[in-house]
Each structure stands twice: as structure tokens, then as C-alpha cells.
Design a protein around this motif. Structure first.
Motif, PDB file in Angstrom:
ATOM      1  N   PHE A  86      -1.386   6.609  -3.754  1.00  0.00           N
ATOM      2  CA  PHE A  86      -0.547   7.601  -4.427  1.00  0.00           C
ATOM      3  C   PHE A  86      -0.800   7.444  -5.919  1.00  0.00           C
ATOM      4  O   PHE A  86      -0.556   6.383  -6.489  1.00  0.00           O
ATOM      5  CB  PHE A  86       0.930   7.370  -4.111  1.00  0.00           C
ATOM      6  CG  PHE A  86       1.234   7.441  -2.640  1.00  0.00           C
ATOM      7  CD1 PHE A  86       1.548   8.649  -2.039  1.00  0.00           C
ATOM      8  CD2 PHE A  86       1.171   6.304  -1.847  1.00  0.00           C
ATOM      9  CE1 PHE A  86       1.807   8.728  -0.675  1.00  0.00           C
ATOM     10  CE2 PHE A  86       1.426   6.362  -0.486  1.00  0.00           C
ATOM     11  CZ  PHE A  86       1.752   7.578   0.105  1.00  0.00           C
ATOM     12  N   ALA A  87      -1.299   8.495  -6.549  1.00  0.00           N
ATOM     13  CA  ALA A  87      -1.683   8.375  -7.953  1.00  0.00           C
ATOM     14  C   ALA A  87      -1.576   9.729  -8.634  1.00  0.00           C
ATOM     15  O   ALA A  87      -1.306  10.752  -7.989  1.00  0.00           O
ATOM     16  CB  ALA A  87      -3.118   7.853  -8.040  1.00  0.00           C
ATOM     17  N   ALA A  88      -1.774   9.719  -9.953  1.00  0.00           N
ATOM     18  CA  ALA A  88      -1.853  10.981 -10.675  1.00  0.00           C
ATOM     19  C   ALA A  88      -3.274  11.529 -10.540  1.00  0.00           C
ATOM     20  O   ALA A  88      -3.492  12.714 -10.296  1.00  0.00           O
ATOM     21  CB  ALA A  88      -1.481  10.779 -12.148  1.00  0.00           C
ATOM     22  N   ASP A  89      -4.226  10.616 -10.690  1.00  0.00           N
ATOM     23  CA  ASP A  89      -5.633  10.985 -10.543  1.00  0.00           C
ATOM     24  C   ASP A  89      -6.327   9.752  -9.959  1.00  0.00           C
ATOM     25  O   ASP A  89      -6.831   8.916 -10.701  1.00  0.00           O
ATOM     26  CB  ASP A  89      -6.193  11.370 -11.914  1.00  0.00           C
ATOM     27  CG  ASP A  89      -7.691  11.685 -11.841  1.00  0.00           C
ATOM     28  OD1 ASP A  89      -8.215  11.806 -10.712  1.00  0.00           O
ATOM     29  OD2 ASP A  89      -8.312  11.789 -12.910  1.00  0.00           O
ATOM     30  N   GLY A  90      -6.310   9.641  -8.645  1.00  0.00           N
ATOM     31  CA  GLY A  90      -6.615   8.358  -8.002  1.00  0.00           C
ATOM     32  C   GLY A  90      -8.007   8.215  -7.433  1.00  0.00           C
ATOM     33  O   GLY A  90      -8.237   7.335  -6.589  1.00  0.00           O
ATOM     34  N   GLU A 109       2.536   8.590 -10.885  1.00  0.00           N
ATOM     35  CA  GLU A 109       2.239   7.514 -11.825  1.00  0.00           C
ATOM     36  C   GLU A 109       3.051   7.693 -13.089  1.00  0.00           C
ATOM     37  O   GLU A 109       3.138   8.819 -13.582  1.00  0.00           O
ATOM     38  CB  GLU A 109       0.738   7.509 -12.161  1.00  0.00           C
ATOM     39  CG  GLU A 109      -0.014   6.430 -11.409  1.00  0.00           C
ATOM     40  CD  GLU A 109      -1.498   6.429 -11.714  1.00  0.00           C
ATOM     41  OE1 GLU A 109      -1.907   5.628 -12.563  1.00  0.00           O
ATOM     42  OE2 GLU A 109      -2.217   7.241 -11.114  1.00  0.00           O
ATOM     43  N   PRO A 110       3.611   6.608 -13.628  1.00  0.00           N
ATOM     44  CA  PRO A 110       3.728   5.263 -13.055  1.00  0.00           C
ATOM     45  C   PRO A 110       4.563   5.276 -11.771  1.00  0.00           C
ATOM     46  O   PRO A 110       5.446   6.114 -11.620  1.00  0.00           O
ATOM     47  CB  PRO A 110       4.438   4.471 -14.154  1.00  0.00           C
ATOM     48  CG  PRO A 110       4.334   5.286 -15.389  1.00  0.00           C
ATOM     49  CD  PRO A 110       4.233   6.702 -14.961  1.00  0.00           C
ATOM     50  N   ALA A 111       4.267   4.348 -10.894  1.00  0.00           N
ATOM     51  CA  ALA A 111       4.884   4.328  -9.570  1.00  0.00           C
ATOM     52  C   ALA A 111       6.384   4.070  -9.641  1.00  0.00           C
ATOM     53  O   ALA A 111       6.840   3.158 -10.328  1.00  0.00           O
ATOM     54  CB  ALA A 111       4.217   3.245  -8.726  1.00  0.00           C
ATOM     55  N   LEU A 112       7.156   4.901  -8.945  1.00  0.00           N
ATOM     56  CA  LEU A 112       8.595   4.692  -8.794  1.00  0.00           C
ATOM     57  C   LEU A 112       8.904   4.715  -7.301  1.00  0.00           C
ATOM     58  O   LEU A 112       8.494   5.649  -6.596  1.00  0.00           O
ATOM     59  CB  LEU A 112       9.384   5.801  -9.492  1.00  0.00           C
ATOM     60  CG  LEU A 112       9.311   5.847 -11.019  1.00  0.00           C
ATOM     61  CD1 LEU A 112       9.859   7.170 -11.534  1.00  0.00           C
ATOM     62  CD2 LEU A 112      10.095   4.682 -11.616  1.00  0.00           C
ATOM     63  N   ALA A 113       9.652   3.711  -6.833  1.00  0.00           N
ATOM     64  CA  ALA A 113       9.921   3.600  -5.389  1.00  0.00           C
ATOM     65  C   ALA A 113      10.582   4.864  -4.849  1.00  0.00           C
ATOM     66  O   ALA A 113      10.236   5.341  -3.766  1.00  0.00           O
ATOM     67  CB  ALA A 113      10.796   2.381  -5.117  1.00  0.00           C
ATOM     68  N   ALA A 114      11.528   5.415  -5.614  1.00  0.00           N
ATOM     69  CA  ALA A 114      12.270   6.578  -5.119  1.00  0.00           C
ATOM     70  C   ALA A 114      11.360   7.796  -4.972  1.00  0.00           C
ATOM     71  O   ALA A 114      11.603   8.664  -4.142  1.00  0.00           O
ATOM     72  CB  ALA A 114      13.433   6.897  -6.065  1.00  0.00           C
ATOM     73  N   VAL A 115      10.309   7.853  -5.783  1.00  0.00           N
ATOM     74  CA  VAL A 115       9.362   8.964  -5.718  1.00  0.00           C
ATOM     75  C   VAL A 115       8.356   8.739  -4.587  1.00  0.00           C
ATOM     76  O   VAL A 115       8.019   9.656  -3.841  1.00  0.00           O
ATOM     77  CB  VAL A 115       8.633   9.126  -7.075  1.00  0.00           C
ATOM     78  CG1 VAL A 115       7.492  10.144  -6.974  1.00  0.00           C
ATOM     79  CG2 VAL A 115       9.628   9.531  -8.159  1.00  0.00           C
ATOM     80  N   LEU A 116       7.885   7.510  -4.448  1.00  0.00           N
ATOM     81  CA  LEU A 116       6.837   7.234  -3.461  1.00  0.00           C
ATOM     82  C   LEU A 116       7.365   7.131  -2.030  1.00  0.00           C
ATOM     83  O   LEU A 116       6.680   7.538  -1.083  1.00  0.00           O
ATOM     84  CB  LEU A 116       6.096   5.933  -3.805  1.00  0.00           C
ATOM     85  CG  LEU A 116       5.304   5.898  -5.107  1.00  0.00           C
ATOM     86  CD1 LEU A 116       4.436   4.651  -5.151  1.00  0.00           C
ATOM     87  CD2 LEU A 116       4.445   7.145  -5.273  1.00  0.00           C
ATOM     88  N   ALA A 117       8.579   6.583  -1.858  1.00  0.00           N
ATOM     89  CA  ALA A 117       9.055   6.267  -0.502  1.00  0.00           C
ATOM     90  C   ALA A 117       9.019   7.465   0.456  1.00  0.00           C
ATOM     91  O   ALA A 117       8.517   7.334   1.579  1.00  0.00           O
ATOM     92  CB  ALA A 117      10.450   5.637  -0.562  1.00  0.00           C
ATOM     93  N   PRO A 118       9.521   8.649   0.046  1.00  0.00           N
ATOM     94  CA  PRO A 118       9.473   9.780   0.989  1.00  0.00           C
ATOM     95  C   PRO A 118       8.038  10.173   1.344  1.00  0.00           C
ATOM     96  O   PRO A 118       7.775  10.599   2.472  1.00  0.00           O
ATOM     97  CB  PRO A 118      10.173  10.911   0.234  1.00  0.00           C
ATOM     98  CG  PRO A 118      10.914  10.262  -0.887  1.00  0.00           C
ATOM     99  CD  PRO A 118      10.179   9.009  -1.215  1.00  0.00           C
TER     100      PRO A 118
END
Lengths: 312, 249
Positions: free
Chosen positions: A39-43, A68-77
Motif C-alpha cells: 500500500f503506497a502512494a507510488d509503490g 503514505e505515510p502509513a496510517l493504521a486507520a487508513v490501511l486496515a480496511p
């Protein structure tokens, strides 16, 4: 077939070394098919690095500006969405993984195992409790999804040389806006990273001051080592928090660990017990650190550090 | 009422040397000193400071565990919590169960914030806060080392592997306390006396409607592998020679 999804940790376009260790752990699950999710902005570069780890079947790349930057609340779903069809979801037991994976487990209503140190079967794992003073074997019910963090100090990185297929994935999810990144103070230096270094020199309270802590830096630089610190040294302000080694700091497994002026509280020892060789330097011959040290040197650290440097 | 809920777990005191029972069924707890999980104490201290700064009106300490957890909740009240709730159970509860219990209480207490310890020093899970935030569908700020409340938001500095990360979360939110968030206050004797008069409500899992079905079966406890004790070298030269011989320097 056990289909295992590994969440990649990365920063500044670089894949974290812990990911290849997660692959080793996943590969020890019987009949595993391993997918890495980036999971990235441009990975693109991170996905490429993930694809080159041996044993990885495919890499899923989810590019989104909010990633990016990684946030748990954003990545978890997003992780939960990608987890569909997988039997296991793994992440490293770094601060990134510890923040994210329980949130994923709750969204999936999955069983969650923290700090996997060995895989006994697809459902059975060993993990440390009580600051490593006991090891439990836990088992999830068959067929139940499992989310786990991998205790990276327990695994060697999987080899390079793979060439997994990279697929771009678009997830139709609106990222939450209730959590916003502000800043990170990353004290980047030329020194090796504490978590992955093969040599670590750590200082304790006995150093006595920030100025004296520079002695640790001097020795570390001489042997190309990363710097660590005991909780007491961090609490006293001699070293920044990210250098803390132990139960609530970093759990490390270097080839060589040199503990200087560290008495060896149980909480510290739990962070270093996987080090190949431990050296302890302390003026108190009764200090508990000597119980676990391969080489002990009793004496005044202020005299001994210069002498060691002279002999190198 | 701007309320903060704080989780209080009863654990073996951090100074106790942990011993695994010979039959592998657990660790020795008979006659062992029990305390508030140290990270929960830090969580409570932070809640009290937030209230003292005028950013909250009430601090409620919540315990989940056996009847004896009242001792830890009384300590929390002596530290300054306004009231306490014990959700009684003799079962070993896993983090998802704790999260569901907290969510039930959130529904009746409507807090602006829940502060928990980042992990308990017995199972070392580090899961409850994140799970609670997920099922509550609210922000999480774990491993907090600094908290500033302002205008319905919290700005939280977190201890992460890279150093210190700062995030901003809308309230209500779940925070978990790291070591250096604060230094918990000492309890004074008059506070202990006063705490005896503070309300401590006791309920149980069935009453609040949460099942404690475990997701993970614990098969056995084992002592960790011990490292062999090494040798004491006489001086720096001998140490460097030994390390050189092993190819370590």
C-alpha cells in the motif's frame, strides 16, 4: 492450500527488511502460497523489491495518495478487503505492524496471534509472553482466518532472486479522514539500523550523561555497529526513544551485541536473547547481564572502552 | 459531560520473577503480588492530567477480570479516578473480548476518549486499543508519548521505530499509552481513604451481553530456552582477541 497475505512495510521507497523475514515465517506454514500487499502512494519500486523475494507468488500493489505515510486507520480496511480468500494475514511485529494488524484482525473478526516466533502447523503457533519469560503454544480453530504479527528477531530474511508477478489493484474504498499524519522526526544517520544491524553496541545508565554516551557512538562507529540503549538510559535522556532495546522497545537478533553499563533487567534481556554473541561490560560482577553474556568483562567502562578501541 | 474511560488490568507485578508451572498449564500465581498493569497506570495518569488541565470532566476506570480486580480499581480511584466499573469474569479473556466489553461501555458512557495501556505485561499482546478503535470505527493513536487536546481533536506524538511520529485524530478516539507519556503519581494515604467512598459498580459479562468465547486455545506454557553462561575475560585485549577469533570484529 494456505493462502497467506503479507502486508509490506516500507518508507521512502524502500522495502523494510522485516518483510523478507515475514516471508520466511509464512514459508514455514505448510502448503503456503504467499502474496505480498504493498500500500503506497507510488509503490512501483517497493513492489519490485517485494517481488524479488524468493518464495513470493505475487505482489498486489495498491497505489493511493492516502496510503503514505502509513496510517493504521487508513490501511486496515484495505488490508481487510484484500484478505478475502486468504487463510492468513501476516505483518511484521514492528511498530507499523503492531499498530495495523490488530485493527485488521478486528475488521475480519479473525483470531489474532502477536509475535509469532515459530509455526507448528497452519493453525498452531508459539509466541512469547511475560516479557519472554514464558512461551505459549496457541491454536486457532481450523478454517478460521488468522491474523498474525511475526516476531522478526526469530526469522532470517528469505533469499533474494525471486520474480513474482506484480498486479495493480484498485480498491473502491473511501479512506477515513478522522486520522491525519502531521510529522515524523526520523533521526536518520549513516549508522546501521538498530533492528537489522549485525552488530549493536548498547549503553546503559552507567554512562551517566549525554556527553559520555558519545563513547558508545565512538565504539559503534569503529566496528560498524548500530547503537542501542537500555530503558534507564533513554529515561535519563542519554539516548532517543527509538534506540531502546527490550520488552517495550526493539527486539533484536544481531550477530554481536555489546552491552556497556547495562545491568540487565529482565525487560532488557528479552530484547537481546536471540543475539548470537553477547558481550557485557559492567563494573558490578553480580549484574544479571553476566548470566546471559558469552563474554563478560568486569571493570570501569570509561577505562575499558578506550582500551577495546586500542586493541581493535 | 466530557468523560474519559481508562482500562485497568490486574496483572502479576512487574518485579515478580515469572515461573512456568511444571505441568505447563500456566505460570505460578499463588501468593504472587498483583498490580495494575504499568501501562494502564500511565494511561490513567494521562487521563487525570487531561482532566486537571480542564479538557475533561470525569475519569472512569474500567476493570475486566476476577473479583479481586476491585483492589486495582480502588488504587485507580485513589490515584484520582472519579468512579470505577468492574466487569466481573473468572474466565481468561482475550483482547477481542476486552474490546467488545469496552465498546458496550462506550455505548452507555459516551466518552470523548478511551485511554488504554499499549500492552499488558502478562500476555504482551498489544491488541485491545486497535481492536476497539476498529469495531468502534473511530481513530486510534497507539504508543502515545505526548497528548495535546484542542477543539475536539487530539494531537498525539507516538513512539515508532523511526523515532517520534505525530498524528492528529478527531475525537472520540482510542489512545494507548507508551512508557514515556508521563510518570504516574504516588498514591497518598488520605487518597486511599477517600477512594473507599468513591463509587465502584460491579457487573458481569453476561449482564452486559458479551461472550468470552476464546479464539485461541492455549495448548501449553513452556519456560524459554536459557542461554549458556559464558566466560569472564580478564581484560580488553582478551575480549577483542576472542571476538576476532569468532570473526565478529
Amino acid at each position: 492450500m494456505n493462502r497467506i497475505l503479507i502486508v509490506a512495510e516500507h518508507a521512502g521507497g524502500m522495502l523494510n527488511a522485516a518483510v523478507a523475514k515475514c516471508v520466511s515465517c509464512a514459508a514455514s506454514v505448510p502448503d503456503a502460497e504467499i502474496t505480498i500487499a504493498v500500500f503506497a502512494a507510488d509503490g512501483a519500486a517497493v513492489a519490485q523489491a517485494a517481488a524479488s523475494i524468493m518464495g513470493v507468488a505475487r505482489v498486489l500493489l495498491v497505489d493511493h495518495a492516502a496510503n503514505e505515510p502509513a496510517l493504521a486507520a487508513v490501511l486496515a480496511p484495505q488490508v481487510a478487503r484484500l484478505a478475502e480468500g486468504h487463510s492468513h494475514v501476516f505483518g511484521p511485529s514492528t511498530t507499523f505492524g503492531k499498530d495495523l494488524m490488530p485493527r485488521v484482525a478486528a475488521l475480519l473478526d479473525a483470531a489474532h496471534v502477536s509475535d509469532v516466533m515459530s509455526v507448528e502447523s497452519a493453525q498452531r503457533f508459539r509466541r512469547p509472553v511475560y516479557a519472554g519469560n514464558a512461551i505459549v503454544t496457541v491454536e486457532a480453530a481450523a478454517g478460521e482466518p488468522i491474523v498474525a504479527t511475526v516476531r522478526v528477531a526469530s526469522y532470517q530474511p528469505a533469499a533474494q532472486g525471486g520474480s513474482a508477478k506484480i498486479e495493480s489493484v484498485k480498491l473502491d474504498l473511501a479512506p477515513p479522514t478522522h486520522t491525519r499524519f502531521v510529522s515524523v522526526s526520523a533521526a536518520r544517520s549513516d549508522r546501521p539500523d538498530l533492528q537489522t544491524a549485525s552488530r549493536v553496541v548498547s549503553g546503559g545508565r552507567a554512562l551517566g550523561s549525554v556527553e559520555n554516551f558519545a563513547l558508545i557512538q565512538g565504539l559503534a562507529d569503529r566496528i560498524g555497529a548500530a547503537i542501542g540503549a537500555s530503558r534507564a538510559a533513554v529515561d535519563a535522556g542519554y539516548a532517543p526513544n527509538e534506540l531502546q532495546v527490550g520488552q517495550t522497545g526493539k527486539i533484536i537478533a544481531p550477530e554481536l551485541y555489546i552491552a556497556i553499563g547495562i545491568s540487565g533487567a529482565i525487560q532488557h534481556l528479552t530484547g537481546i536473547k536471540d543475539a548470537r554473541t553477547i558481550v557485557a561490560i559492567n563494573k558490578d560482577a553480580e549484574a544479571p547481564i553476566f548470566e546471559v553474556a558469552d563474554y563478560g568483562l568486569v571493570g570501569d567502562l570509561f577505562a575499558l572502552i578506550p582500551e577495546i578501541e586500542k586493541n581493535l | 459531560m466530557r468523560r474519559i474511560l481508562v482500562g485497568i488490568k490486574r496483572v502479576i507485578d512487574y518485579n515478580v520473577r515469572i515461573r512456568v508451572r511444571p505441568d505447563g498449564s500456566g505460570v505460578v500465581t499463588d501468593g504472587v503480588k498483583m498490580s495494575i498493569n504499568p501501562f494502564d497506570e500511565i494511561a490513567l495518569e494521562e487521563a487525570l492530567r487531561i482532566k486537571e488541565r480542564g479538557d475533561a470532566d470525569e475519569v472512569v476506570a474500567v476493570g475486566l477480570g476476577p473479583d479481586d480486580t476491585q483492589q486495582q480499581l480502588r488504587t485507580a480511584l485513589a490515584m484520582g479516578a472519579d468512579r470505577a466499573i468492574l466487569v466481573r469474569t473468572d474466565l481468561a479473556v482475550e483482547p477481542p473480548v476486552v474490546a467488545r466489553v469496552m465498546l458496550k461501555l462506550i455505548q452507555t458512557e459516551s466518552p470523548i476518549m478511551v485511554i488504554l495501556g499499549k500492552q499488558a505485561i502478562d500476555d504482551d499482546c498489544n491488541q485491545v486499543g486497535q481492536m476497539l478503535a476498529a469495531i468502534w470505527n473511530r481513530p486510534q493513536a497507539t504508543c502515545a508519548s505526548k497528548v495535546v487536546i484542542e477543539g475536539g481533536k487530539a494531537r498525539v506524538t507516538r513512539e515508532v521505530d523511526a523515532g517520534l511520529e505525530t498524528i492528529e485524530v478527531d475525537l472520540p478516539a482510542v489512545l494507548t499509552a507508551d512508557l514515556r507519556l508521563n510518570e504516574p503519581r504516588y498514591v497518598k494515604l488520605p487518597d486511599i481513604m477517600k477512594a473507599k467512598k468513591k463509587p465502584l459498580d460491579i457487573t458481569d459479562l453476561a449482564t452486559i451481553g458479551v461472550e468470552a468465547t476464546p479464539r485461541l486455545k492455549i495448548l501449553k506454557y513452556e519456560p524459554p530456552q536459557q542461554r549458556q553462561k559464558g566466560v569472564i575475560v580478564k581484560d580488553a585485549a582478551e575480549l577483542v582477541a576472542a571476538l576476532r577469533q569468532k570473526g565478529l570484529v
